[in-house]
Design an enzyme around this catalytic site. Structure first.
Site, PDB file in Angstrom:
ATOM      1  N   GLY A  22      15.070 -21.213  63.428  1.00 36.15           N
ATOM      2  CA  GLY A  22      13.619 -21.339  63.267  1.00 36.15           C
ATOM      3  C   GLY A  22      13.054 -22.390  64.192  1.00 36.15           C
ATOM      4  O   GLY A  22      13.790 -23.092  64.884  1.00 36.15           O
ATOM      5  N   GLY A  24      10.070 -25.562  64.453  1.00 38.94           N
ATOM      6  CA  GLY A  24       9.220 -26.447  63.660  1.00 38.94           C
ATOM      7  C   GLY A  24       8.384 -27.324  64.555  1.00 38.94           C
ATOM      8  O   GLY A  24       8.199 -27.034  65.740  1.00 38.94           O
ATOM      9  N   GLY A  25       7.913 -28.423  63.986  1.00 41.97           N
ATOM     10  CA  GLY A  25       7.010 -29.310  64.703  1.00 41.97           C
ATOM     11  C   GLY A  25       7.643 -29.950  65.922  1.00 41.97           C
ATOM     12  O   GLY A  25       6.939 -30.315  66.867  1.00 41.97           O
ATOM     13  N   ASP A 132       8.186 -37.492  56.502  1.00 40.63           N
ATOM     14  CA  ASP A 132       7.837 -36.071  56.575  1.00 40.63           C
ATOM     15  C   ASP A 132       8.482 -35.320  55.411  1.00 40.63           C
ATOM     16  O   ASP A 132       9.006 -34.226  55.582  1.00 40.63           O
ATOM     17  CB  ASP A 132       8.299 -35.494  57.918  1.00 40.63           C
ATOM     18  CG  ASP A 132       7.618 -34.164  58.233  1.00 40.63           C
ATOM     19  OD1 ASP A 132       6.591 -33.849  57.596  1.00 40.63           O
ATOM     20  OD2 ASP A 132       8.136 -33.426  59.096  1.00 40.63           O
TER      21      ASP A 132
HETATM   22  P1  ATP Z   1       9.063 -29.870  60.666  1.00 46.11           P
HETATM   23  O1  ATP Z   1       9.153 -29.844  62.157  1.00 46.11           O
HETATM   24  O2  ATP Z   1       7.808 -30.495  60.189  1.00 46.11           O
HETATM   25  O3  ATP Z   1      10.286 -30.419  60.033  1.00 46.11           O
HETATM   26  P2  ATP Z   1      10.095 -27.359  59.815  1.00 46.11           P
HETATM   27  O4  ATP Z   1      10.981 -28.031  58.839  1.00 46.11           O
HETATM   28  O5  ATP Z   1       9.490 -26.065  59.410  1.00 46.11           O
HETATM   29  O6  ATP Z   1       8.938 -28.333  60.239  1.00 46.11           O
HETATM   30  P3  ATP Z   1      12.308 -27.560  61.638  1.00 46.11           P
HETATM   31  O7  ATP Z   1      12.750 -28.767  60.911  1.00 46.11           O
HETATM   32  O8  ATP Z   1      12.299 -27.604  63.120  1.00 46.11           O
HETATM   33  O9  ATP Z   1      10.893 -27.106  61.172  1.00 46.11           O
HETATM   34  O10 ATP Z   1      13.223 -26.359  61.169  1.00 46.11           O
HETATM   35  C1  ATP Z   1      13.094 -25.060  61.706  1.00 46.11           C
HETATM   36  C2  ATP Z   1      13.882 -24.092  60.842  1.00 46.11           C
HETATM   37  O11 ATP Z   1      15.250 -24.445  60.868  1.00 46.11           O
HETATM   38  C3  ATP Z   1      13.462 -24.107  59.396  1.00 46.11           C
HETATM   39  O12 ATP Z   1      13.465 -22.779  58.946  1.00 46.11           O
HETATM   40  C4  ATP Z   1      14.552 -24.883  58.725  1.00 46.11           C
HETATM   41  O13 ATP Z   1      14.737 -24.407  57.436  1.00 46.11           O
HETATM   42  C5  ATP Z   1      15.772 -24.589  59.580  1.00 46.11           C
HETATM   43  N1  ATP Z   1      16.693 -25.710  59.594  1.00 46.11           N
HETATM   44  C6  ATP Z   1      16.437 -26.964  59.990  1.00 46.11           C
HETATM   45  N2  ATP Z   1      17.511 -27.760  59.850  1.00 46.11           N
HETATM   46  C7  ATP Z   1      18.492 -26.969  59.353  1.00 46.11           C
HETATM   47  C8  ATP Z   1      19.878 -27.202  58.972  1.00 46.11           C
HETATM   48  N3  ATP Z   1      20.422 -28.397  59.086  1.00 46.11           N
HETATM   49  N4  ATP Z   1      20.581 -26.167  58.470  1.00 46.11           N
HETATM   50  C9  ATP Z   1      19.999 -24.951  58.351  1.00 46.11           C
HETATM   51  N5  ATP Z   1      18.732 -24.662  58.693  1.00 46.11           N
HETATM   52  C10 ATP Z   1      17.971 -25.646  59.180  1.00 46.11           C
END
Ligand code: ATP
Ligand code: MG
Length: 514
Positions: A22, A24-25, A132
């Site tokens: 995925g 994210g920010g 966050d």
């Molecule tokens: P933010 O940037 O505000 O944290 P977010 O949490 O939606 O927003 P990311 O943290 O970049 O974005 O995560 C992107 C995707 O990856 C999300 O669907 C998240 O659930 C998944 N993800 C992040 N870290 C992990 C991990 N350690 N194991 C499995 N999936 C993960």
């Protein structure tokens, strides 16, 4: 979703990307395998994002069962940074919440919140403010909470923060003081409070059409705490204080209060004491174990009213009006079925039943229930019962017809041998209703959280005491017992009732959240 890299590519030495998870920010997240075969999540943080990665480096050696483990912080040949971390297989909390629009089972919300609180407290103890916290950054794996994305947001630059405030998913959890730029770890307590509110009610406390509207509500509107179960209200009121100084001093303190709710509900007092002394924040327990069927909570732990004072008054007025209606129906039915009942006796029965029911309904509405106040309430009810007895006397004097029915033969009974007849008569009316109001826990019949909307048990109990007291406190006649029976039935019918949540089933929950 378009990712910068595709499956099989190796932008970072030692890891083969398998798939994109995925975005994210801060960048993209990939599922990858190390050359040694270890499954990891790789978060690509692009160099152009001006994110200071010192926070992540600071967190690399933190270890906690409720934190997503960080393995490394690396830089690839193009100069981009990669956070190498534990790959969490479970869903994020926001996915779980989206399947539960009315909130999670309370026991589960409590356990997950404790996991979150333990993790955040550990971060705070190590000088890290998460900044966050939100359900998208909290994972549930095999029933255990894992908090992710710590260290990263700590070092967000101002431009990033501005960009981030535009993300509505983040604004819901943003403490009011963030807009001043002067904040500390209390912003995590606030966000944890919002998450707890959401887990319990299925909704965030402040919703709106735009980020600006939501931020304004964080700054100015009080949260509507009537949406969460009453015993959680004081905790949420504190965690969601606008003034950070009024919030919990630490997440450990908040966790202790949350833990106490479960102790009061389920555990016998001595065992609970032992747990509280042993560890400041309770240890991690697998959800399956904690969710073994527990005894249903006693419905007497209300600390603050679940509805506002105005709503309470409206509800009470409705209940009192319905009391008049139901009593009129019951007395009319009685009159229709009984051949020799007089109008005077029917009116006496009507007025007394309404008076007795109101005397039960009014304190039941405003006296919020606390553990251990049963005797105080009994005594207060006894005084009210005495007043109902005086109404009975007044009715007797007011209508001679009732005299024949309610006072009976004119023999002043047991009290008559001690006191003059008139005094004995007054005392008998007073004490009959006073004792009847003392004998039963009438307030339970009006409790919003009573086990059933209507139960015959209190009606039978009222009948039993009505008859026993007829024998003890003479002179009284059967209509007095009928008044008590009718009141016991009517107050239940007219009092609002909330269906208690079903007890969580360990198996079902474990399967669903595993
Ligand atoms: P933010 O940037 O505000 O944290 P977010 O949490 O939606 O927003 P990311 O943290 O970049 O974005 O995560 C992107 C995707 O990856 C999300 O669907 C998240 O659930 C998944 N993800 C992040 N870290 C992990 C991990 N350690 N194991 C499995 N999936 C993960
Ligand atoms: Mg995230």
């Amino acid at each position: 979703m378009k990712f910068s890299y595709s499956s099989g590519q190796r932008p970072l030495d030692g890891y083969a990307l398998k798939r994109g998870i995925g975005k994210g920010g801060f960048g993209e997240v990939y599922f990858a395998l190390s050359d040694g075969g270890k499954e990891v999540a790789l978060k690509l943080v692009r160099d152009d994002q001006q994110i200071e990665l010192r926070g992540v480096a600071q967190c690399l050696n933190l270890k906690h069962p409720n934190l997503v483990a960080l393995y490394d912080l690396r830089r690839d040949a193009r100069g981009d940074h990669w956070v190498v971390m534990e790959h969490v297989a479970g869903d994020t909390l926001n996915v779980v919440l989206s399947r539960h629009p009315d909130g999670l089972p309370r026991e589960l919300a409590r356990e997950w919140f404790l996991g979150l609180a333990r993790a955040v407290n550990y971060l705070h103890d190590h000088g890290i403010v998460h900044r966050d916290l939100k359900p998208a950054n909290i994972f549930i794996e095999n029933g255990t909470v894992k908090v992710g994305d710590y260290g990263l947001s700590k070092s967000i630059g101002t431009s990033q923060r501005t960009r981030q405030t535009e993300s509505i998913g983040t604004v819901y959890y943003m403490a009011p003081e963030i807009s001043t730029g002067n904040y500390n770890k209390q912003i995590d307590t606030y966000a944890a409070g919002v998450i707890l509110y959401e887990m319990l009610s299925g909704r965030v406390p402040f919703e709106g059409e735009s980020s600006g509207e939501i931020l304004m509500k964080h700054l100015t509107s009080p949260p509507d705490l009537s949406k969460v179960p009453a015993e959680w209200v004081p905790i949420l009121a504190k965690a969601l204080s606008k003034n950070p100084a009024h919030r919990y001093a630490s997440m450990a303190d908040m966790a202790r209060d949350v833990e106490a709710i479960g102790r009061e509900r389920a555990a016998p007092a001595p065992a609970a004491k032992k747990v509280a002394n042993a560890v400041p924040i309770p240890d991690v327990r697998p959800v399956g174990r904690v969710l073994r069927p527990q005894p249903q909570p006693e419905p007497v732990l209300t600390v603050l009213p679940a509805v506002s004072r105005r709503e309470q008054i409206m509800e009470l007025c409705g209940s009192m009006a319905l009391t008049v209606l139901f009593t009129a129906l019951a007395v009319a039915l009685w009159g229709a079925l009984s051949a020799n009942i007089t109008v005077a006796r029917m009116s006496g029965l009507f007025f007394l039943t309404v008076a007795a029911s109101w005397a039960i309904l009014i304190p039941g509405k405003f006296w919020t229930e606390r553990r251990g106040d049963s005797w105080a309430r009994r005594i207060a009810m006894m005084v009210l019962g005495g007043l109902v007895g005086l109404v009975a006397l007044w009715l007797e004097g007011w209508s001679p017809g009732i005299d024949a029915g309610l006072v009976g033969s004119g023999d002043a009974g047991a009290l008559g041998s001690i006191f003059p007849r008139q005094v004995a008569l007054e005392a008998s009316f007073f004490s009959y209703y006073a004792l009847a109001f003392f004998a039963l826990r009438w307030w339970r019949m009006t409790s919003r959280r009573r086990p059933q909307r209507f139960s015959f048990a209190p009606v039978l109990a009222a009948g039993f005491w009505g008859v026993v007291l007829l024998l003890v406190v003479r002179p009284q006649s059967w209509p007095s017992a009928v008044v008590l029976v009718l009141a016991a039935a009517i107050v239940q019918l007219v009092s609002p009732w909330e269906q208690p949540p079903p007890p969580p089933s360990a198996k079902r929950l474990r399967l669903r959240y595993a």
